[in-house]
Design an enzyme around this catalytic site. Structure first.
Site, PDB file in Angstrom:
ATOM      1  CG  ASP A 104     106.528 -12.412  14.809  1.00 43.77           C
ATOM      2  OD1 ASP A 104     106.752 -13.568  14.456  1.00 43.77           O
ATOM      3  OD2 ASP A 104     107.401 -11.567  15.076  1.00 43.77           O
TER       4      ASP A 104
HETATM    5  N1  URA Z   1     110.894 -11.449  11.690  1.00 42.52           N
HETATM    6  C1  URA Z   1     110.218 -11.269  12.844  1.00 42.52           C
HETATM    7  O1  URA Z   1     110.809 -11.024  13.893  1.00 42.52           O
HETATM    8  N2  URA Z   1     108.874 -11.371  12.801  1.00 42.52           N
HETATM    9  C2  URA Z   1     108.190 -11.623  11.685  1.00 42.52           C
HETATM   10  O2  URA Z   1     106.967 -11.692  11.710  1.00 42.52           O
HETATM   11  C3  URA Z   1     108.903 -11.808  10.494  1.00 42.52           C
HETATM   12  C4  URA Z   1     110.264 -11.716  10.528  1.00 42.52           C
END
Ligand code: URA
Length: 234
Positions: A104
């Protein structure tokens, strides 16, 4: 042996059409002899482009320390991207350099990038069960019994029907833990913790399989051999 115009285009030097001009200008040689036919074939080891060897003709595999605030997307409308951190020529390669899975915008840490589509496929396939370790800081003390819930293989996330695969939780501090996952569902760590009443305030991927960041600073990358993952090892 590979077509010279195609190689130049695939490695991001110029378009196939522009390769003709590069050749005419004498910028491309094979064993020291200027190329005259852009459609001729050559072994990349014999090729020189502006006097230098071709740029990673066997493919790229990069380990990036993804900083906070950039997205794993090629769509410029989504804002600053991990691909902006790479040299411009690498951003023009075909197949394009792509992340192996995504992190993310608000997650930092270890991200692999490659121009080898089969590698992306192999390493993101749940069949291969590559372990990924995430360090999460949450907004309240982690509830008792959380490790058991995540390890059970029965946790069903909001809007889904298939339970999450068993995951390992290692508690580091009352509001901090490492979670090891073998799958990569959308926002999985945040959603698993949210399902138990914890909001993730900070998230960092510590490792991917056996790979760790070491002292690589945020925004920097290092190269791995393009054949680092031989077909036999995963
Ligand atoms: N889980 C999440 O919530 N975000 C990420 O970027 C990777 C795994």
């Amino acid at each position: 042996m590979r077509r010279i115009d195609q190689l130049l285009s695939n490695l991001g030097y110029c378009s196939r059409r522009e390769a003709r001009a590069w050749v005419t200008a004498g910028r491309v040689t094979v064993r020291g002899v200027p190329v005259t036919d852009p459609g001729a074939k050559a072994d990349p080891v014999d090729l020189r482009i502006d006097g230098g060897p071709p740029d990673h003709p066997d493919g790229l595999l990069l380990l990036l320390h993804k900083p906070l605030g950039c997205v794993c997307s090629h769509d410029i409308r989504e804002g600053p991207s991990v691909y902006d951190l790479l040299p411009p020529r690498w951003r023009r390669r075909h197949p394009p350099v792509t992340s192996i899975g995504r992190l993310d915008k608000d997650t930092s840490g270890l991200l692999l990038l490659t121009d080898q589509p089969t590698l992306v496929h192999r390493l993101t396939s749940p069949r291969h069960k590559v372990s990924k370790v995430y360090r999460a800081t949450v907004n309240r003390d982690l509830p008792n019994g959380l490790a058991g819930v995540f390890a059970s293989g029965t946790l069903v996330l909001h809007g889904e029907t298939k339970p999450c695969a068993p995951a390992t939780l290692r508690i580091i501090a009352p509001r901090e833990a490492e979670l090891t996952l073998t799958e990569g569902r959308y926002h999985q760590v945040r959603r698993m913790l949210a399902s138990q009443g914890c909001e993730v305030l900070a998230l960092h991927r510590v490792s991917f399989g056996d790979l760790t960041l070491g002292d690589l600073p945020a925004g920097a990358w290092r190269e791995l051999p393009p054949n680092f993952y031989s077909p036999l090892c995963i």
